[in-house]
Design an enzyme around this catalytic site. Structure first.
Site, PDB file in Angstrom:
ATOM      1  N   ARG A  63       0.850  -1.198   0.000  1.00  0.00           N
ATOM      2  CA  ARG A  63       0.000   0.000   0.000  1.00  0.00           C
ATOM      3  C   ARG A  63       0.877   1.237   0.000  1.00  0.00           C
ATOM      4  NH1 ARG A  63      -4.824   0.231   4.255  1.00  0.00           N
ATOM      5  NH2 ARG A  63      -3.169   0.945   5.611  1.00  0.00           N
ATOM      6  N   ASP A 108       5.016  -4.926  10.035  1.00  0.00           N
ATOM      7  CA  ASP A 108       6.058  -4.339  10.896  1.00  0.00           C
ATOM      8  C   ASP A 108       6.197  -5.116  12.202  1.00  0.00           C
ATOM      9  OD1 ASP A 108       6.601  -2.440   9.012  1.00  0.00           O
ATOM     10  OD2 ASP A 108       5.636  -0.782  10.062  1.00  0.00           O
TER      11      ASP A 108
HETATM   12  C1  PRP Z   1      -0.968  -4.590   4.550  1.00  0.00           C
HETATM   13  C2  PRP Z   1      -1.633  -5.939   4.718  1.00  0.00           C
HETATM   14  C3  PRP Z   1      -2.491  -6.055   3.493  1.00  0.00           C
HETATM   15  C4  PRP Z   1      -2.886  -4.623   3.244  1.00  0.00           C
HETATM   16  C5  PRP Z   1      -4.293  -4.424   3.653  1.00  0.00           C
HETATM   17  O1  PRP Z   1       0.126  -4.697   3.703  1.00  0.00           O
HETATM   18  O2  PRP Z   1      -0.739  -7.000   4.860  1.00  0.00           O
HETATM   19  O3  PRP Z   1      -1.793  -6.603   2.387  1.00  0.00           O
HETATM   20  O4  PRP Z   1      -2.008  -3.803   4.019  1.00  0.00           O
HETATM   21  O5  PRP Z   1      -4.726  -3.142   3.372  1.00  0.00           O
HETATM   22  P1  PRP Z   1      -5.861  -2.834   2.301  1.00  0.00           P
HETATM   23  O6  PRP Z   1      -6.987  -3.796   2.571  1.00  0.00           O
HETATM   24  O7  PRP Z   1      -6.233  -1.424   2.604  1.00  0.00           O
HETATM   25  O8  PRP Z   1      -5.291  -2.980   0.931  1.00  0.00           O
HETATM   26  P2  PRP Z   1       1.155  -3.487   3.439  1.00  0.00           P
HETATM   27  O9  PRP Z   1       0.772  -2.764   2.198  1.00  0.00           O
HETATM   28  O10 PRP Z   1       1.281  -2.686   4.689  1.00  0.00           O
HETATM   29  O11 PRP Z   1       2.498  -4.249   3.096  1.00  0.00           O
HETATM   30  P3  PRP Z   1       3.409  -5.196   3.991  1.00  0.00           P
HETATM   31  O12 PRP Z   1       2.667  -6.502   4.181  1.00  0.00           O
HETATM   32  O13 PRP Z   1       4.618  -5.354   3.147  1.00  0.00           O
HETATM   33  O14 PRP Z   1       3.670  -4.500   5.302  1.00  0.00           O
HETATM   34  N1  URA Z   2      -2.335  -3.083   7.133  1.00  0.00           N
HETATM   35  C1  URA Z   2      -1.972  -3.360   8.403  1.00  0.00           C
HETATM   36  O1  URA Z   2      -0.933  -4.027   8.634  1.00  0.00           O
HETATM   37  N2  URA Z   2      -2.745  -2.903   9.401  1.00  0.00           N
HETATM   38  C2  URA Z   2      -3.855  -2.202   9.195  1.00  0.00           C
HETATM   39  O2  URA Z   2      -4.533  -1.817  10.159  1.00  0.00           O
HETATM   40  C3  URA Z   2      -4.227  -1.910   7.867  1.00  0.00           C
HETATM   41  C4  URA Z   2      -3.453  -2.371   6.852  1.00  0.00           C
END
Ligand code: PRP
Ligand code: URA
Length: 201
Positions: free
Chosen positions: A97, A196
């Site tokens: 995201r 994270d």
């Molecule tokens: C987080 C999570 C989902 C997404 C959900 O990933 O693991 O993939 O956000 O959010 P959404 O429903 O609004 O799309 P992130 O983009 O933070 O990446 P990461 O897993 O690499 O931390």
């Molecule tokens: N991704 C996360 O890891 N946490 C949230 O709350 C939303 C998107």
């Protein structure tokens, strides 16, 4: 998902004081319970087994199963999946995201072929706006997937509603359905940034 062991693990997963090592173990525990529930109706075939005493009827899994964790956070659910379904094939979607807009973009894709004949489990612990899951399901559909089951640990109503509109055939299995999103599109009460907390970034 109504289960006392899920409730207990969710309480500690949500706690900001839970250290990374415990967070990983709890994510795996919730995933095991969720995966057991989401695979409940997979087909089995009649078989036999030789016990030390006699031949006995048995049932074996008769489904081609593909697990697709969404990088990064979905990796926290993969060990649990392979423990319960050791024969599963595994594909990956890398999605991220944008920190300002919360709009997901795809940066990586490697998925087994011929998804038509498989039941595909998309592993992503957080369903927030639903943008990431919608993008992944769309990608899986483009690769032929017919039956997609999304497994998530925390879902927001906004994400569920988006998938009901954009991917009505996909099934959602969530350990918890939360209240909503804040102005940065984080889930409330949620558990913070799953990736994270899982990877100590
Ligand atoms: C987080 C999570 C989902 C997404 C959900 O990933 O693991 O993939 O956000 O959010 P959404 O429903 O609004 O799309 P992130 O983009 O933070 O990446 P990461 O897993 O690499 O931390
Ligand atoms: N991704 C996360 O890891 N946490 C949230 O709350 C939303 C998107």
């Amino acid at each position: 998902m109504a289960h006392p062991l899920v409730d207990d693990a969710m309480a500690r997963l949500r706690d900001q004081a839970t250290p990374c090592e415990e967070f990983r173990a709890l994510a795996r525990r919730v995933s095991v319970l969720l995966i057991a529930e989401a695979t409940r109706d997979l087909p089995t075939a009649e078989s036999f087994v030789e016990t030390p005493l006699e031949r006995a009827p048995a049932r074996r899994l008769a489904a081609r199963v593909v697990a697709v964790p969404v990088l990064r956070a979905g990796l926290g659910m993969l060990d649990a999946f392979l423990e319960l379904v050791p024969s599963a094939e595994v594909g990956y979607f890398g999605l991220e995201r944008n920190e300002t807009t919360a709009v997901a973009r795809r940066y990586y894709e490697k998925v087994p072929k011929d998804l038509q004949s498989a039941t595909t489990f998309l592993l992503d612990p957080m369903l927030a706006t639903g943008g990431s899951a919608a993008l992944a399901i769309d990608g899986l559909r483009g690769l032929g997937a017919r039956q997609v089951r999304l497994l998530c640990i925390v879902a927001a109503p906004e994400g569920v509603a988006l998938l009901e509109r954009q991917a009505p055939d996909a099934t959602i299995h969530a350990a918890a359905l939360d209240r909503g999103l804040n102005d940065k599109k984080y889930i409330l009460p949620g558990l913070g940034d799953f990736g994270d907390r899982l990877f100590k970034t």
